[in-house]
Each structure stands twice: as C-alpha cells, then as structure tokens.
Design a protein around this motif. Structure first.
Motif, short mmCIF file in Angstrom:
data_model
loop_
_atom_site.label_atom_id
_atom_site.label_comp_id
_atom_site.label_asym_id
_atom_site.label_seq_id
_atom_site.Cartn_x
_atom_site.Cartn_y
_atom_site.Cartn_z
N HIS A 48 0.52 -1.27 -0.13
CA HIS A 48 0.56 0.18 0.02
C HIS A 48 1.10 1.14 -0.09
O HIS A 48 0.71 2.26 -0.61
N GLU A 106 -5.82 -0.65 -2.43
CA GLU A 106 -6.90 -0.23 -1.72
C GLU A 106 -8.46 -1.08 -1.58
O GLU A 106 -9.28 -1.23 -1.98
N GLU A 130 -10.88 1.47 5.78
CA GLU A 130 -9.94 1.32 4.99
C GLU A 130 -8.39 1.12 5.46
O GLU A 130 -7.76 0.48 5.65
#
Length: 884
Positions: free
Chosen positions: A692, A700, A712
């Motif tokens: 990420h 995501e 999230e």
C-alpha cells in the motif's frame, strides 16, 4: 464485489482519492499514538507537477503511509511557497495582455491582483499532487504568505536584527536588469556562449611602458580601480605600487599585489573592477578599498551612469552595457591600445527566469550573518544529531557552511514579505513586527516610510518545519511535532533550503528541525542526459499517470531511487510496473474465483501443510525486510523486496504450488482445502498492506473487492511479524524445491528441450533429507518441471545434462531428445561471439580518450554492455558444463 477482468487504473484512482480525503483519513487523529511528522518541500504556487516533484513526493508519501500502518499519528504538512519572482512575473504577464504595466498601478492594487490570481489559478500543483496519491493533510494546508506564517517571518526578522544577525550592507549581488532585483545563486544558470577575450594595453603613468590585461567584459573598464599582479611574478615586482593611467577616463589606478593574479594565465596581470565582479570585490577589499568607495558604472537597468569620480565621458552615459562594450572596444582600438581579440567560449551567468545576462552589481541590501548561524548547523551534523543520507553529501555540506558568505535576503519586488523596517524623516531605522509597533517606537506623530523591498523567498521557507505547525503562537515541541521525523529533498537545494532550515530551526527552536535529511538525485532521460525543454526530453508525470496509472509511476520511482544515484527514467520501466500491478490484480482475482474472501485476523492461520507454512514464513521475512529498508531509507530495496515477493514467491510459486489443492476441491481433504483458502486470503491481505505505501490505489481497491471491511486499507495495521510463529523447516524445504525446479527449467531452456516433452529425472545416492523431499514433492516436481518420472538410480549411459542442487547431483537423460553435438557447437559459438563483444567493449572502456570525451550516458551504456556480456558468458558456460 467481483473483481473486473481488466485492471483499469483510471477507473479507481480518482474515486479512492476523493473517498480518502472526504473521510479525513489523511488527518492525524490518534492523539494517544506516537506522532510522525514530515513537511513537504513547498512547491511554487505558480508551478505544475514535474517529474522531480513526483519523485520527491512519492518518497515522502511512502514514509507517511507506512507510519500510519504502523499505528503512528502521521502528519504530512502540505503547502505552497509564494515564489516572489515567479508569481510576480506571471501576474505582470497577465496584466501586459491587457496593456497594463505593474508601475501603472499602486503597490497595493498590484498585490490585490496577485491574491486574485492565486485564488483563481494558484492551486494547480496541489490538484496534481492528488493525482499522484499524495496523502497530505489538506485540512491544514499552509501558504508562506498566509497570516500566521507572515507573522512568524516578521518575528524572525526582528529577533535576528535585535541580535545583530541581520544588518544592511553594501556588497555585490547577482542583479537581474530585466526584473530589477537581486536574485540568489540558485536563480542563476550558467550558459556556455561564444564570446571574446579582449587584450588591452594599459600604459603606466609615466608612459614608459604598458601592461596588457585581458577581459571578457570590456565595458567594465570604465570602473577599473586597480591592476593586480602576483607578488611572486618577477616581471612585475618592480611595478607594484606604481600607477596606471586608465584609458578613456585618464584616471590613475594603482598596480597592486594579489595572489588572485595567476602568472600562468595570459599576461599575468588582471584588471580589478570591484564594483562589477565578485572576485574583484574581494581583491579590492584586500587592497583596502571600502565597498562605499567602489565605483559603480551601471544603473539598475544595466545602462552606463557617471561614477563617483565624474570621469566617464558623456558619450557613454545612458548606453546599454552591450552598446557600451562595442563603443569602448572601438575607442581602445582608435587609441592604439588594442593588443588582440581572441575567440573564447565563455561561462556566462543568466537569470533562470528572465533569460538575460546577470550583472554583478554593487548595491545596499539586507544581509544575514550566516557564518554565526552556520556554526550550530555544522555541529549538528558532526555530532550525529542530524544524519545526512547518503553520507557522501556530508562533506559537501561541511565545505559550504565552513566557507559560507553573508546571505542577501532583500529583493526589489512588490510580491512577498515586505521587510519589517521603517525609516523616519531623519533616517533613523525602526525595526518592528508590524506598523503599529513601529509607530509606537518612533512616536505617534513621527512620519514613517517603510522599506519597499521584500524578503528572499528562501528566508521564509527556512521557517517551514516549525512555522507551519503554529509557531510562534504555540510551541510544536510540546506536541512532539518538532523536530520533524525526516526531511526529503533534492540535493540541489541542500544549501538554499535544507541548510537554512537547520540554521533557523536550531536558532529559534533550540533543536534540530529533523534528525534525518535524505537527499535524492535528479530524474534524467533514459539515456542519462539531463531533462530540459530545449532538448525536448522532459517527461510529464501526469501523462505517464494517464497512460499507466499513478501506482505504476510511483513504483518505478521507488524502485529506481538508489542512494547517491540519479534516475534514468525509461518509460518501459513504468510499463513494466503497470504489468506488475496487472499480475497482482489477476492473482487476487484468481483467488477470489477460488472462494477466497476477507480474512480479518492479523495473526497467520494455523497451518499444517509445508507450502502454507512456507508462504507464512516468507511473508514474515518480507515484512521485516521492508521495515529495515524504510529505516535505512533504501527505497530501491523496498520496491525490489516487494516485487520479488509478490511476483515470484506469491504469484509464480505459491499459487502454482497450491493449484492442485484449489482446483480439485471435491477430491481433496476438506481440511487441507480450508487451510489453504484461509492462508491464501490472509497472505493477500498482508500483501495489500505491505504494498500500500507504494501502490495505494490498486491495493485499496483490491482490499475492498475481497469483501466487506470495517475500515479502509489506508488505516489498517502493518504485519506484526515479530509475534508470528515461523516454521523454518518449511522455508528450507520449499526453497529447495524451487531451486530444483528452477534449475530443471533453466537447463531445458538453455539446451532447447521442447517445452511439451516430458523427460525423466535421475538421482542416485542422494542424502536422506533430499530423498525424503523428492518423495514428498514428486507430484509438484513432475507437473512444474515437466518430468515424466523420478528414478532413484544411475542414469542410463548416453547424452545427459547434469544439475547440482546443494549436496545432490541430478541427471536429465537427453539421448534422442536433442542433438548433443549440435548443441555443444551452438553454445561454443555463442560463447565465442559474446567473448569478442566483451573484449571489444573492455578495450573501448580502457581507452582514456573514449572515457574522457564520450558522453557520460554512452560510457554508462558501454559499462552496462560489459556487465551483460559477462553474465551471458557465465550462463552459456554453465549450460555447456552441464552436458555429459
């Protein structure tokens, strides 16, 4: 949701960024967590995102996102610089389209126009930073001209003035005649231009002889104040102290001794014009000439004016400097004093924004006593309180600060922080933070005139690490936000910004502004040449984002950022990392199609199968390696570790090794199937978390595509690998299997064994551990190595290839499979050809003339070729050695 067949970055990037920003996920809200703070090098408010910004901001975003995942209260301070010269030029150009000059209006009216422009057009680069995925805290965006920041600037100026560290002085500055202001060294670019060396005869006062001097700027001779010769030059020793009668002006100037004159260059005599040359200024001071007595023959527009000596002929007054040059050369020739003219390539200074030649100009400006501020900044690095990465820049940092000159901080502009200085009618200087305080100091009825100059943009940006955090109204040290955790910048602003932040931070906050200073290189064209608009080789990062996605560009920049090296940006690399993103997309889609869903456990599932324990161990190893890479700021290692784990370990090996379990669900032990699905889901989660920081958008998207989540990915938790139980024996077994399969595949490929043909594998007398592995992994070896059977016996006589893995030797019989003689001939010929190319390249690189004269990118290309030939030869010789 079901993952689409095709990975389309454009479809997901704008959607996810808007979601993150709308939910305030970039804003620090973990008051009980360890703070992590980083400030963005503020881009010019006039700017657009260029590839250098993309690199700089990607590197910062990686650290910020990683810190969030580690549970820290991460704050990335964002904002823009008011960019005095650049912004004023933009607004002036816009006014010119309406037929209006800046001087046609009042200063206040012009500044109002600038604020209007900022409101309408000043947010371009911040919108573009969003395209890149920069997770800045936009809720607290700062601007170097906002009210709070301006108050900090005024306070710093007044404090430094009261301490005697700011003063007014007459010195030479880089003067831009077009803009009508002093500019910094950073705003001067050196260009190679075709020029001349004019050699003039300067007669002695008594007319007995003359001295020849050479100059690239004949026009400045009107303000000559001496001729310097080296004190050890035997030709001129007897003349030191005598006078020269300066041609045209007939003024007498002395012959002085100074080591600045090099006996080996030209005639060994140098004309000294201290009011128009930086070197001459220092020579003049050493000769006892006060700056106030130095002659200035040009006005702010670089036109000739009368000097203090009133000896410039009227014919020259008002001439442009280059017009004056032509007239002076003609006059010298007319007087019979022109010795010769040489063609010469000149290194000439130009204003990077105006594009006109810069004039060293003697004028009154405001200065900071940088030498005193530099001492604590030097000690901070020497003592280790600040670590410069790469360390190779430390020596450069020391050298600059040890020889630092007074810092000119005043600019003759209207846009910027107007210097907080007022003058009374008597000429008294009043320094105060605002006009009200100045009036109180001067007396309520005393008329005041404010200094019209503004401060150098770098003066205000030097306060960025603490003024953006609320100083002086509140102390950012109390919240743990100062010092910032790290600063990332290009090496080219080490002195103009980084060092000045260190100086001001230590002085006002009594602590360093950051413990780490990371300096990255330049992004160059694919051939290694410097990007420039004139060459047409610049790269638009937004164009690359449109074509390949922000994630691919970010990964490229991270993978190519190797400490101490510039980046040769090849679009093919961006395309390659787009393919990497696609491979990840397809792998997760494959998992989803095989019943994988969300795994909400941070701890790895209980596993009994060797392959599952192996991938858990590899995940732990990868997370640990990533933490080390980020701590050491080895971005290339960070990207390469992730690439190898995701592409090789996970996609190429783990998914292939577990396919028999996944694809034959009905025929498998349900316990093994369920375990594998659970491990697969968990590993995907860890991959998305670890990837990420570099590739925020695709991760995501896939995070939520796997099923319903209660948060999230951007605020997930980094793998807690230190508390995982790792089965090292599983690692060893699968590593062995991979090495054996890889060796079998390489041998088949090198020897041109048809892919569809299955061949036997023989092993005899192997250790017990190897025999057990062969038995356990036989189905996988046969499927992935294209082996029809595994035999624990000596291979039959005849042609064969030999493979050694650890302490065991394996044999692939090739009789009737390939033509061994032809294959040996092919390999020998290929080795011979590669050797010839290698020798030719070595010869080229050993030639000093080639290395000295060839373009750096050509030399680098040949070194790469040499390395490739060596690798190819090694590979071919290994293939030949395998043939029995």
């Amino acid at each position: 949701m079901t993952i689409d067949k095709t990975f389309d970055p454009a479809a997901i990037e704008s959607r996810w960024y808007a979601h993150w920003e709308e939910k305030g996920l970039f804003h620090p809200e973990r008051s009980d967590a360890e703070p992590f703070t980083i400030v963005i090098p503020p881009p010019n408010v006039t700017g657009s995102l260029h590839i250098g910004h993309a690199l700089d901001d990607t590197l910062q975003d990686i650290l910020v996102r990683h810190a969030r995942l580690k549970g820290k209260d991460a704050l990335w301070v964002v904002g823009t610089d008011h960019a005095g010269i650049a912004t004023q030029m933009v607004v002036e150009r816009n006014l010119a389209k309406e037929g209006i000059k800046r001087t046609d209006m009042s200063r206040e009216a012009f500044i109002e126009k600038v604020w209007q422009w900022k409101a309408e057009s000043g947010g371009t680069i911040t919108r573009q930073l969003r395209r890149l995925g920069a997770s800045c805290d936009w809720a607290h965006e700062r601007f170097t001209m906002d009210e709070g920041f301006s108050a900090a600037v005024s306070k710093v100026f007044v404090s430094l003035y009261d301490e005697g560290l700011i003063y007014r002085d007459k010195r030479l500055v880089n003067w831009d005649p077009h803009l009508g202001t002093a500019i910094s060294d950073l705003e001067v670019e050196t260009r190679e231009v075709q020029g001349h060396f004019w050699h003039f005869r300067y007669p002695l006062e008594d007319g007995s002889r003359y001295i020849i001097v050479a100059t690239t700027r004949p026009e400045t001779m009107l303000a000559d104040m001496a001729v310097a010769v080296n004190p050890d030059d035997e030709r001129y020793k007897a003349l030191i102290g005598k006078n020269i009668r300066l041609p045209i002006t007939n003024r007498l100037i002395p012959i002085i001794a100074d080591t600045h004159a090099d006996p080996e260059l030209g005639s060994g005599a140098v004309k000294i014009t201290p009011g128009h040359d930086f070197n001459d200024f220092e020579v003049g001071k050493r000769a006892g000439i006060k700056p106030t007595d130095m002659l200035n023959m040009l006005n702010a527009e670089a036109r000739v004016v009368q000097t203090a000596r009133q000896d410039v002929p009227d014919a020259f007054i008002g001439l442009d400097r280059f017009e004056a040059r032509k007239v002076i050369v003609e006059k010298i020739e007319e007087l019979g004093l022109l010795e010769k003219i040489e063609d010469r390539v000149i290194q000439a200074p130009y204003g990077d924004r105006s594009g006109v030649p810069i004039e060293p100009w003697l004028t009154d400006q405001w200065y900071v006593d940088a030498e005193k501020l530099a001492q604590p900044a030097l000690e901070a690095v020497r003592s280790g309180k600040i670590k410069i990465i790469p360390e190779s820049w430390t020596k450069t940092y020391y050298n600059w600060l040890e020889n630092i000159q007074p810092w000119c901080i005043s600019r003759q502009l209207w846009w910027g922080h107007q210097i907080p200085v007022w003058y009374t009618e008597k000429g008294d200087v009043i320094v105060a933070e605002n006009e009200e305080s100045a009036q109180a100091k001067a007396g309520q009825n005393a008329p005041l005139r404010r200094d019209p100059d503004v401060l150098d943009t770098w003066f205000s940006s030097a306060l960025w690490p603490f003024a953006t955090l609320g100083w002086p109204e509140k102390d950012p040290r109390a919240s743990g936000r100062y010092p910032n955790d790290v600063l990332i910048s290009g090496f080219d602003i080490l002195f103009f910004w980084d060092a000045r932040m260190i100086m001001q931070g230590i002085h006002f906050m009594k602590d360093v502004p950051f413990p780490k200073l990371y300096l990255h290189g330049l992004v160059r064209a694919a051939d290694g040449s410097k990007m420039s608009k004139s060459k047409g080789n610049t790269v638009d990062p937004l164009g690359l984002i449109d074509k390949y996605g922000a994630d691919a560009l970010r990964f490229t920049l991270c993978a190519m950022e190797s400490q101490g090296r510039d980046i040769k940006l090849d679009e093919k690399r961006v395309e390659g990392y787009r393919n990497f993103a696609t491979k990840l997309w397809n792998a997760v889609r494959f998992a989803q199609n095989n019943n994988c869903t969300v795994n909400r456990n941070q701890q790895p599932p209980q596993a009994t199968l060797t392959v599952n324990n192996w991938i858990i161990a590899e995940t732990a190893r990868t997370a640990k390696a990533l933490d080390h890479s980020i701590t050491d700021m080895r971005y290339d290692e960070l990207a390469n570790t992730l690439y190898h784990f995701v592409w090789n370990d996970f996609c190429d090996w783990y998914l292939e090794l577990i396919k028999p379990i996944l694809m034959q669900k009905e025929d498998q032990d349900q316990t093994q199937w369920q375990e594998t699905i659970s491990v697969l889901s968990w590993v995907i989660d860890q991959i998305l978390i670890m990837l990420h920081p570099i590739m925020p958008f695709i991760t995501e998207e896939l995070w939520h595509a796997m099923g319903e989540r209660d948060h999230e990915l951007i605020v997930a938790s980094w793998p807690d690998y230190q508390n995982w139980t790792v089965d090292e024996s599983a690692q060893n077994k699968i590593d062995w299997l991979i090495r054996l399969i890889t060796a079998i595949r390489a041998t088949r490929s090198e020897l041109n064994v048809p892919p569809s043909m299955k061949i036997p594998l023989h092993s005899h007398g192997v250790p017990e551990k190897t025999a057990a592995n062969l038995e356990h992994f036989a189905p996988l070896l046969q499927r992935l190595g294209r082996i029809d059977a595994i035999h624990d016996e000596i291979a039959p006589k005849g042609a064969a290839a030999q493979i050694v893995v650890d302490e065991a030797t394996f044999v692939l019989p090739l009789e009737g499979v390939i033509d061994l003689d032809a294959e040996r001939g092919r390999l020998k010929k290929a080795i011979e050809t590669a050797n010839k190319e290698k020798i030719a390249t070595e010869k080229r690189l050993s030639n000093p003339n080639f290395v000295a004269r060839a373009k750096p990118e050509v030399v680098a290309e040949n070194r790469d070729r040499l390395e490739n030939f060596a690798t190819e030869i090694e590979k071919l010789e290994a293939a030949l050695a395998r043939l029995m």
